[in-house]
Structures are given as C-alpha cells and as structure tokens.
Design a protein around this motif. Sequence first.
Motif, mmCIF file in Angstrom:
data_model
loop_
_atom_site.group_PDB
_atom_site.id
_atom_site.type_symbol
_atom_site.label_atom_id
_atom_site.label_comp_id
_atom_site.label_asym_id
_atom_site.label_seq_id
_atom_site.Cartn_x
_atom_site.Cartn_y
_atom_site.Cartn_z
ATOM 1 N N UNK A 183 0.775 -1.105 -0.097
ATOM 2 C CA UNK A 183 0.160 0.009 -0.028
ATOM 3 C C UNK A 183 0.920 1.192 0.021
ATOM 4 N N UNK A 184 2.216 0.896 0.267
ATOM 5 C CA UNK A 184 3.003 2.425 0.553
ATOM 6 C C UNK A 184 3.091 3.010 -0.971
ATOM 7 N N UNK A 185 3.418 2.097 -1.998
ATOM 8 C CA UNK A 185 3.379 2.804 -3.350
ATOM 9 C C UNK A 185 2.076 3.445 -3.911
ATOM 10 N N UNK A 186 1.006 2.781 -3.424
ATOM 11 C CA UNK A 186 -0.332 3.367 -4.109
ATOM 12 C C UNK A 186 -0.613 4.642 -3.351
ATOM 13 N N UNK A 187 -0.259 4.699 -1.839
ATOM 14 C CA UNK A 187 -0.501 6.096 -1.260
ATOM 15 C C UNK A 187 0.477 6.968 -1.672
ATOM 16 N N UNK A 188 1.817 6.660 -2.254
ATOM 17 C CA UNK A 188 2.700 7.548 -2.487
ATOM 18 C C UNK A 188 2.238 8.218 -3.985
ATOM 19 N N UNK A 189 1.786 7.327 -4.723
ATOM 20 C CA UNK A 189 1.554 7.657 -6.082
ATOM 21 C C UNK A 189 0.240 8.500 -6.065
ATOM 22 N N UNK A 190 -0.635 8.375 -5.145
ATOM 23 C CA UNK A 190 -1.969 9.223 -5.089
ATOM 24 C C UNK A 190 -1.502 10.617 -4.744
ATOM 25 N N UNK B 269 10.271 8.433 3.374
ATOM 26 C CA UNK B 269 11.103 7.459 4.455
ATOM 27 C C UNK B 269 10.171 7.240 5.686
ATOM 28 N N UNK B 270 9.509 8.219 6.059
ATOM 29 C CA UNK B 270 9.063 7.922 7.537
ATOM 30 C C UNK B 270 7.838 6.859 7.160
ATOM 31 N N UNK B 271 7.078 7.132 5.978
ATOM 32 C CA UNK B 271 6.230 6.282 5.755
ATOM 33 C C UNK B 271 6.583 4.410 5.531
ATOM 34 N N UNK B 272 7.858 4.681 4.936
ATOM 35 C CA UNK B 272 8.389 3.197 4.629
ATOM 36 C C UNK B 272 8.879 2.707 6.012
#
Length: 106
Positions: free
Chosen positions: A1-8, A83-86
């Motif tokens: 979900x990290x990449x999805x949230x980032x691309x949003x 970085x914090x989200x990862x």
Amino acid sequence: MLFYSFFKTQVGQQVTIELKNDLAIKGTLESVDQFLNFKLKDIEVVDSERYPHMMSVKNCFIRGSVVRYVQLSPSTVDTALLQDAARREAQSTQQMQQAKPNVAPA
C-alpha cells in the motif's frame, strides 16, 4: 500500500512511465489504483519516430503489470515523508510477524 499511497500524492504532476516493451509515455498523472494501474492525460510519446501511431493519442490507461519505471520530478517528492512512511510500514509488518503464533507442522 506504500506505493499506492505515494502515487496518490503525485496526481496532477508530470510523470514519465516506461513500459516493459520500451515505450516511454510522458503525461499528467490523472489517477492510480491499488493495482498500480495509471491513467494519464495530455500524453506524448518520448520516442515519437519509433511509435508514430501513438501521435494522435491524448489520454491513456496503463496496466500496472506492464510498467517498468515511473520517473518523477524530484521537486514533487517529499523524501522525508516517504522515508517515514516506509519506516512505519516496515515496523507494522514486523509487529504482525511477531504476533503470529509459531505452529509446528504436523
């Protein structure tokens, strides 16, 4: 979900998406879904001489499984937030693994 949230967070920004068949498409990110399918508007093909049939296309939907790379403008990426989200996602994954009971195979 990290990449999805980032691309949003990148919706409305200029991106270049390189596909596995070497086609590179530059355009404005209109939307992304949980399968990392991308919808671009106002597109242009990076190598238009190699792909002349794409000259008339203005909008496109790109299936996530055919994407090789997504190039973003460095000024639109908040690296500290990323970085914090990862870090948070890695910690939550680790906690979930520790919470699972160890069951010996029968």
